[in-house]
Design a protein around this motif. Sequence first.
Motif, mmCIF file in Angstrom:
data_model
loop_
_atom_site.group_PDB
_atom_site.id
_atom_site.type_symbol
_atom_site.label_atom_id
_atom_site.label_comp_id
_atom_site.label_asym_id
_atom_site.label_seq_id
_atom_site.Cartn_x
_atom_site.Cartn_y
_atom_site.Cartn_z
ATOM 1 N N GLN A 46 7.643 -65.759 0.234
ATOM 2 C CA GLN A 46 7.361 -64.973 -0.698
ATOM 3 C C GLN A 46 7.667 -63.725 -0.624
ATOM 4 O O GLN A 46 8.088 -63.104 -1.615
ATOM 5 N N PHE A 47 7.604 -63.204 0.748
ATOM 6 C CA PHE A 47 8.025 -61.882 1.012
ATOM 7 C C PHE A 47 9.349 -61.406 0.646
ATOM 8 O O PHE A 47 9.895 -60.762 0.283
ATOM 9 N N LYS A 48 10.364 -62.478 1.148
ATOM 10 C CA LYS A 48 11.749 -62.527 0.766
ATOM 11 C C LYS A 48 12.094 -62.192 -0.719
ATOM 12 O O LYS A 48 12.755 -61.586 -1.203
ATOM 13 N N GLN A 49 11.229 -63.016 -1.611
ATOM 14 C CA GLN A 49 11.474 -63.086 -3.090
ATOM 15 C C GLN A 49 10.900 -61.953 -3.695
ATOM 16 O O GLN A 49 11.345 -61.709 -4.810
ATOM 17 N N SER A 50 10.199 -61.114 -3.058
ATOM 18 C CA SER A 50 9.485 -60.084 -3.553
ATOM 19 C C SER A 50 10.441 -58.813 -3.435
ATOM 20 O O SER A 50 10.376 -57.621 -3.985
ATOM 21 N N PHE A 51 11.818 -58.997 -2.840
ATOM 22 C CA PHE A 51 12.609 -57.729 -2.764
ATOM 23 C C PHE A 51 13.977 -58.203 -3.296
ATOM 24 O O PHE A 51 14.306 -59.672 -3.355
ATOM 25 N N HIS A 52 14.658 -57.497 -3.740
ATOM 26 C CA HIS A 52 16.174 -57.477 -3.960
ATOM 27 C C HIS A 52 17.004 -56.892 -2.637
ATOM 28 O O HIS A 52 16.575 -56.210 -1.777
ATOM 29 N N TRP A 53 18.374 -57.571 -2.468
ATOM 30 C CA TRP A 53 19.088 -56.966 -1.377
ATOM 31 C C TRP A 53 20.568 -57.027 -2.078
ATOM 32 O O TRP A 53 20.913 -58.069 -2.522
ATOM 33 N N ASN A 54 21.209 -56.172 -1.777
ATOM 34 C CA ASN A 54 22.594 -56.309 -2.290
ATOM 35 C C ASN A 54 23.330 -55.308 -1.249
ATOM 36 O O ASN A 54 22.637 -54.384 -0.608
ATOM 37 N N LEU A 55 24.540 -55.214 -1.378
ATOM 38 C CA LEU A 55 25.684 -54.296 -0.479
ATOM 39 C C LEU A 55 25.205 -52.944 -0.756
ATOM 40 O O LEU A 55 25.016 -52.000 0.320
ATOM 41 N N ASP A 63 25.745 -54.023 7.804
ATOM 42 C CA ASP A 63 24.502 -54.638 7.812
ATOM 43 C C ASP A 63 24.367 -56.277 6.883
ATOM 44 O O ASP A 63 23.424 -56.630 6.969
ATOM 45 N N TYR A 64 25.427 -56.033 5.917
ATOM 46 C CA TYR A 64 25.287 -57.139 4.893
ATOM 47 C C TYR A 64 26.356 -58.235 5.430
ATOM 48 O O TYR A 64 27.440 -58.092 5.875
ATOM 49 N N CYS A 104 18.640 -54.350 4.305
ATOM 50 C CA CYS A 104 18.913 -53.913 2.969
ATOM 51 C C CYS A 104 17.970 -54.462 1.941
ATOM 52 O O CYS A 104 18.394 -54.744 0.750
ATOM 53 N N LEU A 105 16.763 -54.497 2.232
ATOM 54 C CA LEU A 105 15.749 -54.550 1.294
ATOM 55 C C LEU A 105 15.537 -53.543 0.444
ATOM 56 O O LEU A 105 15.517 -52.453 0.823
ATOM 57 N N TYR A 106 15.234 -53.857 -0.727
ATOM 58 C CA TYR A 106 14.959 -52.919 -1.847
ATOM 59 C C TYR A 106 13.904 -53.345 -2.821
ATOM 60 O O TYR A 106 13.944 -54.436 -3.434
ATOM 61 N N GLY A 107 12.968 -52.431 -3.076
ATOM 62 C CA GLY A 107 11.809 -52.709 -3.951
ATOM 63 C C GLY A 107 10.649 -52.143 -3.347
ATOM 64 O O GLY A 107 10.452 -51.706 -2.364
ATOM 65 N N SER A 108 9.490 -52.150 -3.992
ATOM 66 C CA SER A 108 8.107 -51.770 -3.702
ATOM 67 C C SER A 108 7.391 -52.604 -2.818
ATOM 68 O O SER A 108 7.425 -53.917 -3.168
ATOM 69 N N ALA A 127 12.338 -50.978 9.444
ATOM 70 C CA ALA A 127 12.822 -49.797 9.638
ATOM 71 C C ALA A 127 14.065 -49.712 8.751
ATOM 72 O O ALA A 127 14.651 -50.945 8.887
ATOM 73 N N TYR A 128 14.596 -48.763 8.319
ATOM 74 C CA TYR A 128 16.009 -48.500 7.591
ATOM 75 C C TYR A 128 16.079 -49.670 6.333
ATOM 76 O O TYR A 128 17.011 -50.390 6.429
ATOM 77 N N ASN A 129 14.956 -49.805 5.638
ATOM 78 C CA ASN A 129 15.159 -50.401 4.278
ATOM 79 C C ASN A 129 14.805 -49.441 3.108
ATOM 80 O O ASN A 129 14.531 -48.312 3.556
ATOM 81 N N ASP A 130 14.684 -49.814 1.849
ATOM 82 C CA ASP A 130 14.290 -48.890 1.011
ATOM 83 C C ASP A 130 13.385 -49.544 0.075
ATOM 84 O O ASP A 130 13.579 -50.503 -0.941
ATOM 85 N N PHE A 131 12.031 -48.999 0.228
ATOM 86 C CA PHE A 131 11.105 -49.549 -0.564
ATOM 87 C C PHE A 131 10.482 -48.544 -1.474
ATOM 88 O O PHE A 131 9.406 -48.493 -1.929
ATOM 89 N N ASN A 132 11.524 -48.024 -2.088
ATOM 90 C CA ASN A 132 11.565 -47.274 -3.473
ATOM 91 C C ASN A 132 10.355 -46.324 -3.680
ATOM 92 O O ASN A 132 9.720 -46.370 -4.723
ATOM 93 N N SER A 133 10.306 -45.609 -2.700
ATOM 94 C CA SER A 133 9.303 -44.492 -2.798
ATOM 95 C C SER A 133 7.775 -44.946 -2.884
ATOM 96 O O SER A 133 6.727 -44.347 -3.601
#
Length: 935
Positions: A46-55, A63-64, A104-108, A127-133
Amino acid sequence: MASFLCYLMSTRLLFLIPLLHAIATSCFASRQPVLCHDDESSALLQFKQSFHWNLNSCFDPSDYPPKISSWKVEGVDTDCCSWDGVECNEETGHVIGLDLSFSCLYGSMLSNSSLFSLVHLRRLNLAYNDFNSSQIPSGFSRLSGLTYLNLSASSFSGQIPLNISVLSKLTSLDLSFNSELHLRSLQGLVFNLTSLKDLGLRYVQISSPVSEILGNLSCLRTIYLTGCGLHGEFPPGIFKLPNLQDLRVVYNPDLMGYLPEFYSSSLLKILSLAGTSFSGKLPDSIGNLNSLNELWIGDCNFSGHIPSSLGNLTQLIYLNLSGNSFVGQIPSSLSNLISLKYLDLSSRLVTSSNQSSLPWLGNLGKLTFLSFQGISLTMEIPLSLANLTQLRYLYMDGGKLRGPIPSWLANLTQLTVLALSFNFLEGPIPVAIFELKKLTLLNLYSNNLSGIVTLDMVLKPKYLASLLLSMNNISFLTSTNTNTSQNKFEVLGLASCNLRHFPDFLRDQDQLQWLDLSYNNIHGQIPKWVWNTSKETLLIVNFSHNFITGFDQHMDNFPWPQLQILDLRSNMLQALPQIPPPSTLVYLVADNMLRGEISPLICNISSLYSLDLSNNDFRGILPDCLSNFSRSLSILNFRGNNFHGIIPQLCEKGSRMKMIDLSQNQFQGVLPRSLSNCKMLKILNVGSNRLNDVFPSWLGTLPKLRVLILRENGFYGVVGSPTTIFASPELHILDLSYNKFTVTIINKGKETVYPKIKEVFKAIDLSSNKFNGKVSEFVGNLNGLQLLNLSNNNLTDHIPLSLGDLTTLESLDLSQNKLSGRIPWQLTQLTFLESFNVSHNQLTGLIPHGNQFDTFENGSFDGNLGLCGNPLSKKCENHEQAPLSSSGIKEVQDSWFHIEFDWKIILLGYVCGLIIGVVVGNFVTKKMQCWFVRT
């Protein structure tokens, strides 16, 4: 008997067989893998599905694909304990560790995230992901077993939830590099974390002082508080934490503190305080830090001598003491630091002239970085440098070095940077220097070097990207048949290199960022091909002080879209190119032959910081849109043109304007009242115009005004009271001369065009008005005054005795008034007085003699029929020189001279040059220096 023993042994063996079977069964069973619990596997998915990831969301393309891409619902790898980044307890199968750093995680991240159902987690690294502020969810408090939590560099924002403090088992907490994170209370975050060993809050904005409670967390090993906006006093007890090994609080300029006494029991390995306001002396006991590997205290406020005990720190690898106010010599005990790789003693370090030749440097054979910038060495380049064969960076700028550049520097074959600017080096540049194959930067700016440098010489180092030969006596010779396409310069300084044309090799340059060809003998038009040079990269262009007449092509658009500084001053231009791009910060075209009106398109340069069109023949009226610059422009200089009409409203609220010079034009009308919005204004010069206005007492609201020049206009009326402009605490120079003011008492100014006003210049000029009355004794309170001109008014009564208290006075002009009585003998105490004029008054008695008065000629005293004695031919009947009595001089209680002026330093005509130096200096520093500070 033997048979009995055999029976006994076989019986015991029978008993052991079941035991051995049980042990074997148990061992075999323990080797069987314990599968991940279904609920935890589901939570991870479920945690995996709550985020997007791409290059595009990766910090590094390598890292990709991310770890999380291996998590699958079906197939061979359905056991979450085998997934990348997942760690399970071997006995229970519970997920106890999750490392998804650089994934490469992106999302809130939300508070109801399935992550928080993994209640057995001990270690968590996101660390070093993007949780979109998004904010750090309060759900982390549910993971009560966490010992390690790393959320650094993951684009979190908002307030850090203080309920993280319930995670009492934490030994490591890192929230660094989330610049939009805020923390109200450092104490509230850590007070319950008594097991904490590692704390990282780099670039988190902390609005509270550093809490003393940190000094009670005895397990702490590392504290990283870099760039947090810390303020207040740093608790000295933190330095004495028994397990502390690494303390970094750099880049907190408002953080104050001092270094306590240190003991040999300290485990400190890294101490980094650079860029703070720590002050005081370095204690001798700093030599007790036997484990210290790195000491970074650059750009603080430390003072006193550098303690020789630093030589005890034989484990030191990095030592940075730059940018402080140390005095005395560099201790030779530093020769003991044979492990040093990095040594920076630059900037405000002051050494005595008998520093010797630094022989101890030769012991530091492992040095790769050495900087002595700004140290007054007054010696030749020390021979001890020849032993530093590992040296890669050598900075000895501004050190008063003399003599030649030694050819043995070429033996330092690892050199990539050689910076020797602003010294007194002389003679030719050794050809061997250009044999340094790894050289990327050569800076010899502003020396006394001579001889010829050829293009072939500078092309030998294939990696040379920054070359600065400016402001020497060098002749730079180019060749049209040399292939330069393989050498790519980024910084090229060839000012004052006897160039007669634009160097042809520039045609091949497409990576230049800074190009300086100023102070040469380049004549004629700028060729068309020059505008195609480094079109996408040029930031700074300086063609000033040549004989350039124009441009070899018409440009529909300006050719350098990234340009920040354009300097075309002091040429013979009669037309300008297209308006520079919006990126331009500094635009200087002063001292040319430019005519016509200013194009309104100039207002498209929205970020302009300095604009200088002075000393040309521009005409017309100023465009109203100049007010658009109000929040960016600091320097506006239109001096010496033929502009006319009304001065537009130049300053809106929030203006950053510091200097406005509109003098020597034809402006009419009144001063624009919007100038009262220029709260940062330091210099205002509207002299020599046709303004017609009352005394602008409202300028007294400008708290930083230092220079006000209103001379040669039609200002009129009463000058005002002490509560107006004269209450300005920073006012240094005031020139109201040649107007129509009236007043009953006197004050400030001086009329001279100074290309560069001396650092401590303080002047008063109120000449050529209609001032009447007497000069108050309070004039003697103007400490530090150097020039006083009250000439050509209607002043009466005596010359004040208190003028003798102005011991720094260099020029005094009281001529063309109606002053009477004696010249006070106290004026002979003014030993700096070079110019004195009391001519055409009604003075009487003996001219004082002694000191400077013996150097003044007849013209200083002409037109005073009652004066006698040298240098006049009229002899006095009584040679006795009686002091002038001060009785009868009634002090006016509301006199302007009751005001305590704060006479401070001022740079007037040099401001434009100063700002160029600052902007270019910062740029070159980034290009020229390897600033390496432990953050």
